[in-house]
Design an enzyme around this catalytic site. Structure first.
Site, short mmCIF file in Angstrom:
data_model
loop_
_atom_site.label_atom_id
_atom_site.label_comp_id
_atom_site.label_asym_id
_atom_site.label_seq_id
_atom_site.Cartn_x
_atom_site.Cartn_y
_atom_site.Cartn_z
N ASP A 146 0.85 -1.20 0.00
CA ASP A 146 0.00 0.00 0.00
C ASP A 146 0.89 1.25 0.00
OD1 ASP A 146 -2.38 -1.44 0.12
OD2 ASP A 146 -2.30 -1.57 2.31
N ASP A 182 4.78 0.04 -8.06
CA ASP A 182 4.53 0.81 -9.29
C ASP A 182 4.29 2.27 -8.93
OD1 ASP A 182 2.04 0.40 -8.00
OD2 ASP A 182 0.99 0.87 -9.86
N LYS A 221 -1.96 -8.82 -9.23
CA LYS A 221 -3.18 -8.05 -9.54
C LYS A 221 -2.90 -6.54 -9.55
CE LYS A 221 -7.83 -7.36 -7.87
NZ LYS A 221 -8.79 -7.68 -6.83
N PHE A 222 -2.21 -6.07 -8.54
CA PHE A 222 -1.95 -4.63 -8.47
C PHE A 222 -0.91 -4.19 -9.49
CE2 PHE A 222 -4.34 -2.38 -5.27
CZ PHE A 222 -5.07 -3.43 -4.75
C1 LIG Z 1 -1.85 -2.91 -2.85
S1 LIG Z 1 -2.26 -4.49 -2.24
C2 LIG Z 1 -1.17 -5.56 -3.17
C3 LIG Z 1 -1.62 -6.99 -3.17
C4 LIG Z 1 -0.75 -7.95 -4.00
N1 LIG Z 1 0.60 -8.06 -3.46
C5 LIG Z 1 -0.71 -7.53 -5.44
O1 LIG Z 1 0.37 -7.11 -5.90
O2 LIG Z 1 -1.73 -7.63 -6.12
C6 LIG Z 1 -1.47 -4.48 -0.65
C7 LIG Z 1 -1.98 -5.58 0.26
O3 LIG Z 1 -1.19 -5.62 1.44
C8 LIG Z 1 -2.05 -5.87 2.55
N2 LIG Z 1 -1.36 -5.35 3.72
C9 LIG Z 1 -1.12 -4.05 4.00
N3 LIG Z 1 -0.39 -3.94 5.12
C10 LIG Z 1 -0.16 -5.20 5.55
C11 LIG Z 1 0.51 -5.75 6.66
N4 LIG Z 1 1.11 -4.97 7.55
N5 LIG Z 1 0.55 -7.08 6.80
C12 LIG Z 1 -0.06 -7.89 5.90
N6 LIG Z 1 -0.71 -7.42 4.81
C13 LIG Z 1 -0.76 -6.11 4.65
C14 LIG Z 1 -3.33 -5.16 2.19
O4 LIG Z 1 -4.45 -5.68 2.90
C15 LIG Z 1 -3.42 -5.39 0.70
O5 LIG Z 1 -4.14 -6.57 0.40
#
Ligand SMILES: C[S@@+](CC[C@H](N)C(=O)[O-])C[C@H]1O[C@@H](n2cnc3c(N)ncnc32)[C@H](O)[C@@H]1O
Length: 241
Positions: A146, A182, A221-222
């Protein structure tokens, strides 16, 4: 995936032993009836909730000596499930806060009879702190974390010096940390931190001999969303000294 609809219903903020700025919380989400049934049947052996118990990885995967990689923030796990068969000899542990994302990955793992993926629901920082011993991991992956674009939220970014220090401590010597983003501003933020952790040697990108690069044969996905918007993907690799 921070957004204004986020409902925070549980938090481990006060329980965090490891110094870190900002906090993360579980996000509520609804499962379909199918996912719920699948969860009840398979989560007990393929998943764990955050706890303070060290994981016995060989027992969980039912094999000795396989390298183990932790993926923090696996989202819906689309790429995790697609990559796993390409690295069948490696134990993959996906950590995610978002239950519906884990439910989706769990479904893919069960349907695909993928036997090298396990899941943990919780904050990756807490999971590393409490559930893995020092020098126990061969790799840590953080793909498209994120970005928390607003300046006042930057402290919530997972890539920061304290977390790099924690990751370094959990990696075995020679273990690899791989981060991809990205988000141009986050990439610049990470660039400023590449040398901050003395136990990690920054290998840059590309690193031809990197032992783990099966992980970028599948677009996440992202990453797909970023590519649709013509974002540049930046990759960062470090080796634990
Ligand atoms: C932007 S999404 C990317 C998901 C995947 N890696 C992709 O590239 O499609 C970031 C993910 O990280 C998770 N996330 C954020 N902080 C986290 C943490 N401290 N521990 C575990 N997951 C976390 C969020 O819930 C979210 O699903």
């Amino acid at each position: 995936m921070p957004n204004s609809q986020t409902n925070f219903n549980e938090t481990f903020e006060n329980d965090l032993d490891y110094p870190r700025l900002g906090s993360v919380s579980f996000r509520r989400g609804t499962l379909t009836d199918n996912q719920e049934a699948n969860w009840n049947e398979h989560w007990p052996h393929l998943g764990k909730e955050l706890s303070k118990e060290l994981i016995d990885v060989p027992a969980w995967f039912n094999r000795q000596d396989a390298p183990t990689i932790l993926e923090i923030g696996s989202g819906t796990g689309t790429s995790t499930a697609a990559m796993a068969p390409l690295e069948a000899d490696t134990n993959i542990i996906a950590v995610e806060l978002y239950k519906p994302g884990l439910a989706k990955l769990l479904g893919a793992v069960v349907r695909g009879e993928i036997d090298n993926v396990r899941m943990i629901r919780g904050d990756g920082v807490e999971v590393l702190t409490h559930m893995f011993a020092p020098e126990s991991l061969d790799g840590v992956r953080i793909f498209f974390p994120d970005p928390w674009p607003k300046a006042r939220h930057h402290k919530r970014r997972i890539i920061q010096s304290g977390v790099l220090n924690l990751i370094a401590s959990r990696l075995k010597p020679g273990g690899v940390l791989h981060v991809a983003t990205d988000h141009a501003d986050y990439a610049q933020w990470i660039e400023e931190l590449v040398d901050v952790e003395k136990q990690l040697e920054y290998m840059g990108w590309p690193w031809q001999e990197c032992p783990q690069l099966t992980d970028r044969q599948v677009i996440t996905k992202f990453e797909g969303k970023g590519l649709e918007q013509d974002h540049t993907i930046r990759e960062f690799l470090w080796r634990r000294k």
